[in-house]
Design an enzyme around this catalytic site. Structure first.
Site, PDB file in Angstrom:
ATOM      1  N   ASP A  25      -4.465  -8.964   2.871  1.00 13.92           N
ATOM      2  CA  ASP A  25      -5.332  -8.798   1.721  1.00 13.92           C
ATOM      3  C   ASP A  25      -5.820 -10.165   1.257  1.00 13.92           C
ATOM      4  OD1 ASP A  25      -6.629  -7.565  -0.322  1.00 13.92           O
ATOM      5  OD2 ASP A  25      -4.863  -7.158  -1.533  1.00 13.92           O
ATOM      6  N   ASP A  55       1.804 -18.589   4.457  1.00 10.94           N
ATOM      7  CA  ASP A  55       1.262 -19.672   3.626  1.00 10.94           C
ATOM      8  C   ASP A  55       0.678 -20.793   4.491  1.00 10.94           C
ATOM      9  OD1 ASP A  55       4.141 -19.233   3.762  1.00 10.94           O
ATOM     10  OD2 ASP A  55       4.345 -21.312   3.179  1.00 10.94           O
ATOM     11  N   LYS A  72       5.793 -13.450   6.697  1.00  9.84           N
ATOM     12  CA  LYS A  72       6.559 -14.300   5.778  1.00  9.84           C
ATOM     13  C   LYS A  72       8.047 -14.108   6.126  1.00  9.84           C
ATOM     14  CE  LYS A  72       6.766 -16.978   2.180  1.00  9.84           C
ATOM     15  NZ  LYS A  72       6.492 -18.392   2.329  1.00  9.84           N
ATOM     16  N   TYR A  85       0.818  -1.225   0.000  1.00  5.65           N
ATOM     17  CA  TYR A  85       0.000   0.000   0.000  1.00  5.65           C
ATOM     18  C   TYR A  85       0.846   1.267   0.000  1.00  5.65           C
ATOM     19  CZ  TYR A  85      -4.881  -1.490   0.232  1.00  5.65           C
ATOM     20  OH  TYR A  85      -6.138  -1.963  -0.073  1.00  5.65           O
TER      21      TYR A  85
END
Ligand code: NAP
Length: 450
Positions: free
Chosen positions: A334, A310, A256, A188
Site C-alpha cells: 500500500d 523500509d 518486514k 485487509y
C-alpha cells in the site's frame, strides 16, 4: 431481472486451462465511479474505443456493459445499497472489468453523502453541504469488498515514467517497476478489536494470560494480521510468472521479516519456496548467485531476491533500476505503490488492477477527488493506463501500444491537465475530455469531439 442491460452485440470472455479466452466483441462490465469518476470515464472510453478501432479496423470492438456501485447503485437500487450482488456477479461472470474511483468513508460518523463525500452524524433528506439527496449509511470500502468477494488476490501496479511528466526526482527514467501487492490478508483482513469493548477485553486477556505475550498497555486497540502460506504463495506465483512471461530480470520479495518472523518473514520464505519448487528452470536466488555463480547472472533467468520494506523505500529513490518486479504483503505494498507513483509524477497517472484466478478488474488508483466533481478538469491518465493494462491482459497489445504512443506524444506536446500544467513551464492547460481527445489524435485516430 437484473438492473443492468447485457449488450446484444457482445460475447462473454471464456476461461480455459488457466487463461482467459477473449472473443472479438467481449462484454466488459464497468462503472464510472463517484466524484470525478464520470469525467475520467468519458475520456477513457473515447481513448480505448479509438485505439481498438484504429488497431483492428472494426474487426474487434469492446461491448461495454454498465453495472452499478457507489452513488450509481444508490440511484439504481436503493439508498442502502452501494455494492449490489448483481454487480459482483457480473464481474465474476464476464471476467474482465474496468472501474472508476468510489467514495470510501473513513471516520466514526454514521452517514455519508455520495455526491460530495460529506460525512454526517444523522441522515437529513438533503446533504447540508451540497444539497444532494444521495446519503447512505456508513459502509466498509466497496473497493475492498470487490477485491475480497471476488478473491482478486493481487493488486498489480506498473509504475513507470513518461517523458516530460513533472516529478520530484532527478532520474525518473530509471524507474520501471511492477508491484504485486497481496490484496486479501494482513490489514485487509480487517480484524480489529476496539478498546473498551468486551471483545477487546477477551482478546487482551487471551493474549496476555493464556499466550503470555506482553501488550504494554491494556487500553490498546488490537488488530490481527493474518498472512498465510496459501495467500503468499499464490501472490508470489503470479509475480514470478509475470516476470518470466515478460522477460523481466528480477522479482524482489519485500517484507518486514526482521521484526515479524511468522508473518512477514514467512512471506519471504514461502516466496522463495514457490520460486525454487515451481519455477526451478527459470530462476536463480540471490544466495545461489553469490554462493554458486560468482555473482554472474545467467542469461534469460529471473533473479529472486528479498529486501526489508523500509530499505526498499530508500532503494526506490537511490537505485530504482535494480528493481523490476516486486511481490509484497498488503500494508507494505500500500505504502510502497503510492510512494512509487509519486516518484514518477503522481496519482493522476498511476494505473492499477486487481487480479484473481479468472477474474480481473482494472481501476484508477486515485480517489474520487470530490472538489473537482463535474469540472471536466482532472487527469484521466490513471484510468486510461488502467485500460491499457486491461487491453494487454486481453491480449490486445496493438491497441494498448497505440494508447501509450498517443499519451507520450500528448505529454511531449505539453498539452496536459491542470495537475501537470502547474508543474510544467510553458505547458497548455486542457480539460480532462480534451486530454482524451488529444491522445486519440496523437495516436493517429479519427478526430473526436472533446
Ligand atoms: P483523492 O481522491 O485521490 O484526491 C486527493 C488529491 O489527489 C486531489 O485533491 C488531487 O490533488 C489529486 N488527484 C486525485 N485524482 C487526480 C486526478 N485524476 N488528476 C489529478 N489530480 C488528482 O484522495 P482523497 O481526497 O483522500 O479521497 C477522496 C475519496 O476517494 C475518499 O472517499 C476516499 O476514500 C476515496 N478513495 C477511493 C479510491 C478508489 O476508489 N480506488 C482510492 C483512494 C481514495 P490536488 O487537489 O492537489 O490537485
Amino acid at each position: 431481472m437484473a438492473k443492468y442491460t447485457v449488450p446484444a452485440n457482445g460475447a462473454k470472455i471464456g476461461y480455459k486451462d488457466g487463461k482467459i479466452q477473449v472473443p472479438d466483441n467481449p462484454i466488459v462490465p464497468y462503472f464510472p465511479g463517484d466524484g470525478t469518476g464520470p469525467d475520467i470515464w468519458k475520456a477513457t472510453k473515447i481513448v480505448l474505443d479509438g485505439a481498438v478501432e484504429l488497431a483492428y479496423k472494426g474487426k474487434k470492438k469492446i461491448a461495454w456493459m454498465e453495472v452499478y456501485a457507489g452513488l450509481s447503485a444508490l440511484k439504481a437500487y436503493d439508498k442502502d445499497t452501494v455494492l449490489p450482488q448483481e454487480t459482483l456477479d457480473a464481474f465474476k461472470e464476464y471476467r474482465v472489468g474496468l472501474k472508476g474511483p468510489l467514495t470510501t468513508p473513513a471516520g466514526s460518523f454514521k452517514f455519508v453523502c455520495l455526491d460530495c463525500a460529506a460525512e454526517l452524524m444523522d441522515r437529513p433528506a438533503n446533504c447540508p453541504k451540497c444539497k444532494s439527496e444521495w446519503i447512505t449509511p456508513r459502509f466498509r470500502s466497496v473497493n475492498v469488498g470487490l477485491r475480497q468477494k471476488l478473491d482478486l488476490y493481487a493488486c498489480v501496479r506498473p509504475v513507470r515514467w513518461f517523458t516530460g511528466v513533472p516529478c520530484p526526482v532527478k532520474s525518473p527514467e530509471k524507474f520501471n517497476i511492477v508491484i504485486f501487492r497481496e490484496n486479501t490478508e494482513d490489514i485487509y483482513a480487517g480484524i480489529e478489536f476496539e478498546w473498551g469493548t468486551a471483545e477487546q477485553k477477551q482478546v487482551y486477556e487471551f493474549i496476555t494470560k493464556t499466550m503470555k505475550k506482553n501488550i504494554p498497555f491494556p487500553d490498546s486497540g488490537i488488530g490481527i494480521k493474518p498472512i498465510s502460506k496459501t495467500g503468499s504463495q499464490r501472490l508470489a506465483r503470479m509475480a514470478i510468472k509475470y516476470a518470466i512471461d515478460h522477460k523481466k530480470p528480477s522479482v524482489t520479495l519485500v517484507h518486514k521479516g526482521n521484526i515479524q518472523k511468522f508473518t512477514e518473514g514467512a512471506f519471504r520464505d514461502w516466496g522463495y519456496e514457490v520460486a525454487v519448487t515451481e519455477f526451478r528452470e527459470h530462476v536463480v536466488t540471490e544466495a545461489e548467485l553469490w554462493d554458486k555463480l560468482d555473482g554472474k547472472m545467467p542469461a534469460g533467468k529471473v533473479l529472486i531476491k528479498d529486501r526489508i520494506a523500509d530499505q526498499t523505500f530508500q532503494q526506490f529513490l537511490l537505485r530504482p533500476d535494480e528493481y523490476s518486479v516486486i511481490a509484497t504483503t498488503n500494508l507494505n505494498g500500500d505504502y510502497l505503490s503510492d510512494a512509487a507513483v509519486a516518484q514518477v509524477g503522481g496519482l493522476g497517472i498511476g494505473p492499477g488492477a486487481n487480479i484473481g484466478d479468472g477474474c480481473a478488474i482494472f481501476e484508477a488508483t486515485h480517489g474520487t477527488a470530490p472538489k473537482y466533481t463535474n469540472k471536466d478538469m482532472v487527469n484521466p491518465g490513471s484510468l486510461i493506463l488502467s485500460g491499457v493494462m486491461m487491453l494487454e491482459h486481453m491480449g490486445w497489445q496493438e491497441a494498448a501500444d497505440l494508447i501509450v504512443k498517443g499519451l507520450e506524444k500528448t505529454i511531449a506536446a505539453k498539452t496536459v491537465t491542470y495537475d501537470f500544467e502547474r508543474q510544467m513551464p510553458g505547458a497548455t492547460k486542457i480539460k480532462c475530455s480534451e486530454f482524451g481527445a488529444a491522445i486519440v489524435k496523437n495516436m493517429g485516430g479519427a478526430a473526436v469531439a472533446a
